[in-house]
Write an enzyme that holds these catalytic residues in place. Structure first.
Site, PDB file in Angstrom:
ATOM      1  N   ASN A 142       0.866  -1.182   0.000  1.00 47.24           N
ATOM      2  CA  ASN A 142       0.000   0.000   0.000  1.00 47.24           C
ATOM      3  C   ASN A 142       0.899   1.229   0.000  1.00 47.24           C
ATOM      4  OD1 ASN A 142      -2.859   1.076   0.426  1.00 47.24           O
ATOM      5  ND2 ASN A 142      -1.729   2.128   2.051  1.00 47.24           N
ATOM      6  N   GLU A 143       0.841   1.977  -1.069  1.00 45.54           N
ATOM      7  CA  GLU A 143       1.558   3.261  -1.130  1.00 45.54           C
ATOM      8  C   GLU A 143       3.011   3.161  -0.631  1.00 45.54           C
ATOM      9  OE1 GLU A 143      -0.922   5.866   1.136  1.00 45.54           O
ATOM     10  OE2 GLU A 143      -2.239   6.266  -0.557  1.00 45.54           O
TER      11      GLU A 143
ATOM     12  N   GLU B 237      -8.285   4.740  -4.562  1.00 43.18           N
ATOM     13  CA  GLU B 237      -8.808   5.282  -3.298  1.00 43.18           C
ATOM     14  C   GLU B 237      -9.160   6.742  -3.465  1.00 43.18           C
ATOM     15  OE1 GLU B 237      -6.326   5.175   0.161  1.00 43.18           O
ATOM     16  OE2 GLU B 237      -5.708   3.113  -0.200  1.00 43.18           O
TER      17      GLU B 237
ATOM     18  N   GLU C  34      -7.830   5.482  12.074  1.00 40.78           N
ATOM     19  CA  GLU C  34      -8.552   6.184  11.010  1.00 40.78           C
ATOM     20  C   GLU C  34     -10.067   6.112  11.212  1.00 40.78           C
ATOM     21  OE1 GLU C  34      -5.641   6.811   7.368  1.00 40.78           O
ATOM     22  OE2 GLU C  34      -6.398   4.760   7.401  1.00 40.78           O
TER      23      GLU C  34
HETATM   24  C1  GAL Z   1      -4.393   6.386   1.934  1.00 41.84           C
HETATM   25  C2  GAL Z   1      -4.074   5.024   2.489  1.00 41.84           C
HETATM   26  C3  GAL Z   1      -5.260   4.449   3.230  1.00 41.84           C
HETATM   27  C4  GAL Z   1      -5.802   5.448   4.180  1.00 41.84           C
HETATM   28  C5  GAL Z   1      -6.115   6.722   3.439  1.00 41.84           C
HETATM   29  C6  GAL Z   1      -6.653   7.804   4.322  1.00 41.84           C
HETATM   30  O1  GAL Z   1      -3.291   7.085   1.541  1.00 41.84           O
HETATM   31  O2  GAL Z   1      -3.703   4.136   1.468  1.00 41.84           O
HETATM   32  O3  GAL Z   1      -4.849   3.288   3.897  1.00 41.84           O
HETATM   33  O4  GAL Z   1      -4.858   5.682   5.174  1.00 41.84           O
HETATM   34  O5  GAL Z   1      -4.950   7.215   2.860  1.00 41.84           O
HETATM   35  O6  GAL Z   1      -6.869   8.992   3.574  1.00 41.84           O
END
Ligand code: GAL
Length: 661
Positions: free
Chosen positions: A153-154, A307, A355
């Site tokens: 992930n990222e 996302e 989160e």
């Molecule tokens: C993204 C990340 C997610 C979540 C999201 C919140 O960058 O991949 O896991 O953290 O941000 O905005």
């Protein structure tokens, strides 16, 4: 590198998001099944942060829970984008392998408790990441639910530990060949930095004053390569057991630890995460900026928005909510710029954890909420746009975007803190977006002849080959605008001597810069055409070019500020200050008019966006998005796929997708 397989499997555009059922219980899963059907979800990203559950103790996997969720989703008609969980090693991993924990540049070792607590260069981490990816691929490579793989992930963390130092030395050796060459490239004759053995060479850890800029640039290049190698490790482990497309979600636009062009070449589908950084029309422009970059990183092919937030607009120290209608409009903004779908982080808003306040498709309030109603409306809208899947977006203008220049511009010791790479890139893109023009990004060494106009807003570092490429582009008939402090260093971050920019570009521009004069904070220069510049000015000597505007005061009075040079069949323009936004927009409009590039739909009011998607067989669709609060008549009525009726106008905040004849 295409979404073709995915959209064929889904039967249209992708819609859904990160799904983390491990945070919930059976009653909620049952409700999820029903709500996903109601919303029209067809793709769920599963397992992104599930390492602790998947591998509860080292080397022992528990797949039972994941089997059940994949089977349930499949039975519910929902395809799975199956993630490897390697962005969040479990506590047992960090206790067993303390050497794999990340170390910040000041020597602080980080521990688990958040996520991303690993060093990409640590052999224990890389081995464990490959092992879990392989285990997943062996088990689920042919699973009927799995439509795509989502590695990690990222990739965005950095590390300065001893493993990194060792790997950095290997990378440097391969790049430079010898310690002598490294000393020369890094200019170590300055400040007594001369290295006499490889083990003296370190990553740029916290030090007394300025870092050596060539060292930090090489470190950025190295780190991106290291991250790409970590991705390729997992990708190849998966490919050995599965024929489904593999990707990793790239983060745009702000994070710059990766050369996203290089990632674009290695993923099967470019996927990005995008969270707007300002509300209103600015959010729409930012969406276009992210989407145009994503498309460009994939060589123009359709990509996928992995996302976004249903109700998340990051604005400095707070998170703003989206206005009614923006869930649909932002999503269609991504589709307009080439995304074959719209996914979210995440399906259901967490009730606990770091989160828990991050928006989701099903908010804390549940399905009886504005958010879920808008999510459902989006699902049905995307369901009506299936025919767009696989079509592409065309641009006649490009903005040059180069990781080396960005990294180099982050180095210590530049003459002004107002030299802002990302800001310059955004301004150029925004001026084109405001003019209604669809924009690609391109690298300075790309074949550029298909573009009528190329803007180079921040080309600080320019290799000899790229300088020659730009010269050739102008000579061949292109129009190029180069902006201040460009082409001033070579690929090693050594200054160009004898006047800026690099010689081939000087020829194309017909100028030579013999002195840069940064302006004080708030200081302004006035040009002879009445426009204003801030931040920067330069002494520009004409060498064939004509001065289009001159400085009117100070030491540079009478000197060229904006120039134009007829070179070969094209034109080279040079702008030596940072024009105010409105003046810059006038310049960009003038260049567009001069090159005959116009908007996809002319004469739209400010804040109304129109982009065309083209299918290979000639079909076309015009996506028109009204980011204003006014009713906007359409220049010509058209058949709107969203309503399956003829549209004559756009309501405030409204969208249409017109099938063009
Ligand atoms: C993204 C990340 C997610 C979540 C999201 C919140 O960058 O991949 O896991 O953290 O941000 O905005």
């Amino acid at each position: 590198m295409t979404t073709r397989r995915l959209v064929r499997r889904l039967g249209g555009l992708a819609f859904g998001g990160d799904y983390n059922p491990e945070q919930w219980d059976k009653a909620v899963w049952e409700e999820d099944d029903e709500l996903m059907r109601r919303a029209g979800v067809n793709l769920a990203t599963v397992g992104v942060f599930s390492w602790a559950l998947l591998e509860p103790t080292e080397g022992h996997f528990d797949f039972g829970w994941l089997d059940a969720h994949l089977d349930r989703l499949h039975a519910n008609g929902i395809a799975v984008d199956l993630a490897t969980p390697t962005a969040s090693p479990p506590p047992w991993f960090t206790l067993a392998h303390p050497d794999a924990l990340p170390v910040s540049s000041d020597g602080t070792k980080l521990v688990h408790g958040s996520r991303d607590t690993y060093c990409l260069a640590a052999p224990a981490y890389r081995g464990a990441a490959r092992r879990v990816a392989l285990a997943l691929a062996e088990r689920y490579g042919d699973h009927p639910a799995v439509a795509m793989w989502h590695v990690h992930n990222e990739y965005m963390t950095l590390c300065w530990c001893d493993h990194v130092a060792a790997s950095f030395r290997v990378w440097l050796h391969a790049r430079h060949g010898s310690l002598d060459a490294l000393n020369e490239a890094w200019g170590t004759a300055f400040w007594s930095q001369h290295y006499t053995s490889w083990d003296q060479v370190l990553p740029p850890r916290a030090t007394q004053w300025h870092h050596n800029p060539a060292q930090t640039l090489d470190f950025s290049r190295f780190w991106s390569d290291e991250a790409l190698a970590a991705y390729v490790d997992q990708r190849d482990a998966i490919r050995a057991h599965s024929d489904r497309p593999v990707t990793t979600n790239l983060m745009v636009p702000g994070y710059q630890n990766l050369d996203l062009w290089a990632f674009g070449r290695e993923v099967d589908v470019v996927t990005i995460d995008h969270y707007p950084i300002a509300p209103g029309v600015d959010a729409a422009a930012d969406t276009a900026f992210g989407g145009d970059r994503a498309r460009s990183f994939g060589g123009g092919r359709p990509w996928l928005l992995m996302e976004q937030g249903t109700n998340t607009v990051y604005a400095g120290d707070r998170v703003l909510a989206k206005e009614p209608g923006e869930i649909l409009r932002h999503s269609l903004g991504h589709v307009a710029h080439g995304s074959d779908g719209a996914l979210f982080f995440q399906w259901r808003q967490s009730r606990a954890g770091a989160e828990m306040w991050h928006s989701a498709m099903v908010p804390h309030a549940g399905a009886d909420s504005r958010i879920f109603r808008e999510v459902t409306a989006l699902g049905s809208a995307l369901g009506r746009l299936g025919e767009l899947a696989g079509s592409t977006v065309r641009a006649e203008v490009a903005v040059l975007h180069d990781s080396d220049s960005w990294w180099a511009m982050n180095s210590d010791g530049l003459p002004s803190a107002e030299l802002d790479y990302l800001g310059a890139l955004r301004r150029a893109h925004r001026a084109l977006w405001d003019a209604g023009v669809t924009t690609d990004f391109a690298r300075p060494d790309d074949e550029l002849s298909r573009y009528r106009l190329v803007l180079a807003p921040a080309l600080f570092l320019l290799s000899d080959a790229s300088a020659e490429n730009l010269r050739r582009y102008v000579a061949g008939g292109g129009t190029l605008l180069v902006q201040h402090f460009s082409g001033v260093v070579d690929a090693r971050l050594h200054a160009r001597l004898g006047g800026y920019p690099a010689a081939p570009l000087r020829a194309a521009l017909g100028i030579r810069v013999d002195e840069y004069r940064p302006l004080g904070r708030g200081e302004q220069v006035v040009l002879s055409d009445g426009s204003h510049g801030t931040a920067w000015s330069e002494s520009v000597r004409l060498d064939g070019a004509e001065a289009v505007a001159t400085y009117t005061g100070g030491m540079l009075a009478g000197g060229a500020a904006l120039t134009r040079h007829r070179f070969g069949d094209g034109h080279g323009w040079y702008l030596s200050t940072r024009l105010d936004d409105a003046n810059y927009a006038v310049l960009v409009d003038r260049l567009l008019a001069g090159t005959g590039v116009g908007p996809d739909l002319p004469d739209l009011p400010f804040g109304v966006e129109a982009v065309t998607r083209h299918a290979q067989d000639g079909r076309r669709w015009l996506i028109v998005l009204n980011h204003t609060a006014d009713v906007v008549p359409l220049p010509a009525p058209g058949h709107d796929l969203l309503t399956d009726a003829t549209a004559h106008e756009l309501p405030p905040g409204g969208c249409v997708v017109l099938r063009l004849p």
